[in-house]
Design a protein around this motif. Structure first.
Motif, PDB file in Angstrom:
ATOM      1  N   PHE A 235       0.830  -1.204   0.000  1.00  0.00           N
ATOM      2  CA  PHE A 235       0.000   0.000   0.000  1.00  0.00           C
ATOM      3  C   PHE A 235       0.868   1.259   0.000  1.00  0.00           C
ATOM      4  O   PHE A 235       0.655   2.181  -0.793  1.00  0.00           O
ATOM      5  N   THR A 236       1.863   1.304   0.911  1.00  0.00           N
ATOM      6  CA  THR A 236       2.667   2.524   1.016  1.00  0.00           C
ATOM      7  C   THR A 236       3.571   2.725  -0.191  1.00  0.00           C
ATOM      8  O   THR A 236       3.894   3.868  -0.538  1.00  0.00           O
ATOM      9  N   LEU A 237       4.002   1.633  -0.841  1.00  0.00           N
ATOM     10  CA  LEU A 237       4.802   1.760  -2.053  1.00  0.00           C
ATOM     11  C   LEU A 237       4.064   2.595  -3.096  1.00  0.00           C
ATOM     12  O   LEU A 237       4.612   3.552  -3.657  1.00  0.00           O
ATOM     13  N   PHE A 238       2.805   2.237  -3.341  1.00  0.00           N
ATOM     14  CA  PHE A 238       2.034   2.941  -4.367  1.00  0.00           C
ATOM     15  C   PHE A 238       1.460   4.258  -3.842  1.00  0.00           C
ATOM     16  O   PHE A 238       1.299   5.211  -4.612  1.00  0.00           O
ATOM     17  N   LEU A 239       1.171   4.331  -2.529  1.00  0.00           N
ATOM     18  CA  LEU A 239       0.695   5.589  -1.965  1.00  0.00           C
ATOM     19  C   LEU A 239       1.755   6.675  -2.069  1.00  0.00           C
ATOM     20  O   LEU A 239       1.454   7.824  -2.396  1.00  0.00           O
ATOM     21  N   ALA A 240       3.020   6.315  -1.788  1.00  0.00           N
ATOM     22  CA  ALA A 240       4.091   7.315  -1.839  1.00  0.00           C
ATOM     23  C   ALA A 240       4.272   7.858  -3.243  1.00  0.00           C
ATOM     24  O   ALA A 240       4.469   9.065  -3.442  1.00  0.00           O
ATOM     25  N   GLY A 241       4.228   6.973  -4.240  1.00  0.00           N
ATOM     26  CA  GLY A 241       4.321   7.448  -5.619  1.00  0.00           C
ATOM     27  C   GLY A 241       3.151   8.337  -5.991  1.00  0.00           C
ATOM     28  O   GLY A 241       3.315   9.359  -6.677  1.00  0.00           O
ATOM     29  N   TYR A 242       1.963   7.976  -5.507  1.00  0.00           N
ATOM     30  CA  TYR A 242       0.751   8.773  -5.756  1.00  0.00           C
ATOM     31  C   TYR A 242       0.883  10.151  -5.110  1.00  0.00           C
ATOM     32  O   TYR A 242       0.655  11.186  -5.740  1.00  0.00           O
ATOM     33  N   GLN A 243       1.282  10.167  -3.830  1.00  0.00           N
ATOM     34  CA  GLN A 243       1.382  11.433  -3.109  1.00  0.00           C
ATOM     35  C   GLN A 243       2.517  12.309  -3.634  1.00  0.00           C
ATOM     36  O   GLN A 243       2.420  13.542  -3.581  1.00  0.00           O
ATOM     37  N   ALA A 244       3.583  11.690  -4.128  1.00  0.00           N
ATOM     38  CA  ALA A 244       4.701  12.481  -4.641  1.00  0.00           C
ATOM     39  C   ALA A 244       4.266  13.371  -5.792  1.00  0.00           C
ATOM     40  O   ALA A 244       4.808  14.470  -5.985  1.00  0.00           O
ATOM     41  N   MET A 245       3.285  12.919  -6.548  1.00  0.00           N
ATOM     42  CA  MET A 245       2.803  13.692  -7.692  1.00  0.00           C
ATOM     43  C   MET A 245       1.527  14.475  -7.399  1.00  0.00           C
ATOM     44  O   MET A 245       1.091  15.278  -8.225  1.00  0.00           O
ATOM     45  N   LEU A 246       0.911  14.246  -6.224  1.00  0.00           N
ATOM     46  CA  LEU A 246      -0.374  14.887  -5.934  1.00  0.00           C
ATOM     47  C   LEU A 246      -0.246  16.403  -5.892  1.00  0.00           C
ATOM     48  O   LEU A 246      -1.032  17.122  -6.531  1.00  0.00           O
ATOM     49  N   LEU A 247       0.745  16.920  -5.130  1.00  0.00           N
ATOM     50  CA  LEU A 247       0.893  18.373  -5.041  1.00  0.00           C
ATOM     51  C   LEU A 247       1.311  18.974  -6.376  1.00  0.00           C
ATOM     52  O   LEU A 247       0.914  20.094  -6.719  1.00  0.00           O
TER      53      LEU A 247
END
Length: 446
Positions: A235-247
């Motif tokens: 979960f955190t592997l893909f969450l971190a990639g998602y959040q890195a681009m969110l802002l």
């Protein structure tokens, strides 16, 4: 809307202090979560790669300290560790606005502060998670975790709502000063916790490397704990990639200002609050095991709405998907934390917490790096779409384990405990009355 949680444990003086300290610390953390990358984007004009690397630096600092933190925390009073790390984190964050006002702030300085903060957070988290089972009975763990999650959710709403306008009015670096003050308040509030832990004897303090090995073996050999950490890592592997681009997506492609970004993130906090208020009810209705695997399966797919949003009415619609993600994440974590704490002996709590967070943090660090690279190569939208798919698939480890049908929280001798405690591992359960903090509500002071 779900009804507000009953006072319950809030009548307990020491839990109330932990609750208040958590509120202050989480408010500071939520402000930092928005302000730190905004410093890189707005004050230092960093590109996508540097913003993604900043996320990776925070988690790398946490990883480097993660496993030693657990073995170290098991040797020391949890309250003392929480107070010390809160105050030092506050000082670390305060250096960023000071450097900015002096004209000395650089990307390297920002990365250094982020790494130190991440390392201190790993130590703090190991102590904080280990503290709750010392303060409450085993059958109160779900309630305690739910209330702490509720206050974290409230600050998830208030933090961005404060940080966004504050960053707009005073600049993102100045917003970090508010974060620093909140973390200092957290440390001061924790001083009021009265109960004190039984000091570990020599047999309960194995050498550092052996203690780390025992923590890893304890987590990875039990089918339940192993399933939770594998699901978290995915979960955190893909969450971190998602959040890195969110802002990057919100500020550059959807053209939201600091206030708009704060409102989107505050919406995530609303979802987390609903999840915290529903968590006890859902866990009682479906059981902790099914909640752990159903939550990502049901609430992660809507996150795919955000990467395909465009300026206009699609942004608030996509924000609902982020709120669903937060709702499911909190429900899962309340059930999961309670299961982990119930399965863990007192002397292993710090190592269990640090080991699970270390393995989850491996996913965060890799996700931040892969997200930065994917963002540079594929763009923010494609990277976030891949993240939504990966987060949904994180349900598989729990579904393939005994959690699939675990309708009741395990006891200290339940699934996942070793048949024999390892050297230096106390046999007493995690939250048995009288173990851990000595005395009653007014236990002897150190």
């Amino acid at each position: 809307m779900p009804s507000a949680p009953r006072p319950g444990l809030l009548r307990n003086h020491d839990f109330r202090r932990l609750f208040a300290a958590t509120a202050a610390g989480q408010l500071g953390d939520r402000i930092m979560f928005l302000a730190l990358p905004l410093v890189a984007v707005t004050a230092l004009d960093a590109d996508e790669l540097h913003v993604g690397l900043l996320t990776a630096v925070v988690t790398t600092g946490s990883l480097l300290a993660g496993l030693p933190a657990g073995a170290w925390v098991d040797r020391l009073p949890k309250r003392t560790v929480m107070i010390g790390t809160d105050l030092v984190r506050a000082l670390t964050l305060a250096t960023i606005p000071i450097a900015w006002w002096a004209g000395l702030l650089t990307v390297d300085r920002l990365f250094a502060a982020a790494a130190v903060h991440g390392a201190l957070t790993a130590v703090f988290d190991a102590a904080h998670v280990s503290c709750l089972p010392h303060l409450v009975e085993r059958d109160e763990l779900v309630e305690g975790n739910a209330k702490l999650s509720a206050v974290r959710s409230v600050t998830s709403i208030g933090g961005p709502a404060v940080a966004g306008p504050l960053a707009g009015w005073t600049g993102a670096p100045a917003a970090l000063l508010a974060s620093s003050l909140a973390m200092a308040a957290s440390g001061l509030l924790a001083i009021g916790i009265r109960k004190r832990e039984r000091r570990p004897g020599p047999a309960d303090r194995p050498p550092l490397l052996r203690g780390i090995g025992e923590g890893l073996a304890f987590v990875l050999t039990g089918p339940v704990l192993r399933a939770t950490v594998l699901g978290d890592a995915c979960f955190t592997l893909f969450l971190a990639g998602y959040q890195a681009m969110l802002l990057v997506l919100l500020s550059r492609e959807l053209r939201l200002d600091s206030t708009g970004i704060g409102l989107v993130l505050a919406g995530m906090g609303c979802g987390a609050l609903v999840g915290a208020l529903w968590s006890e009810r859902l866990t009682a209705r479906f059981g902790p095991g099914p909640v752990i695997w159903l939550a990502p399966l049901v609430t992660c797919p809507p996150t795919a709405l955000m990467p395909w949003a465009h300026p206009g009415w699609t942004v608030p619609v996509a924000a609902v998907g982020l709120a669903a993600l937060s709702l499911g994440g909190v429900v899962r974590l309340v059930a999961q934390s309670s299961v982990q704490q119930a399965l863990t002996p007192v002397g292993m709590l710090g190592r269990m917490s640090a080991t699970t967070r270390f393995l989850s943090g491996c996913g965060l660090a890799m996700g931040g790096l892969l997200g930065a690279a994917a963002g540079a190569a594929l763009g923010a939208r494609a990277t976030m779409t891949l993240g939504a798919v990966g987060m949904t698939l994180s349900f598989v480890p729990a579904f393939a384990s005994p959690l699939r049908s675990m309708r009741r929280a395990p006891g200290p001798a339940g699934v996942g405990l070793p048949r024999r405690p390892g050297p230096g591992t106390p046999c007493e359960p995690a939250a048995v009355s009288g173990s851990g903090f000595g005395g009653g509500a007014d236990g002897d002071r150190e």
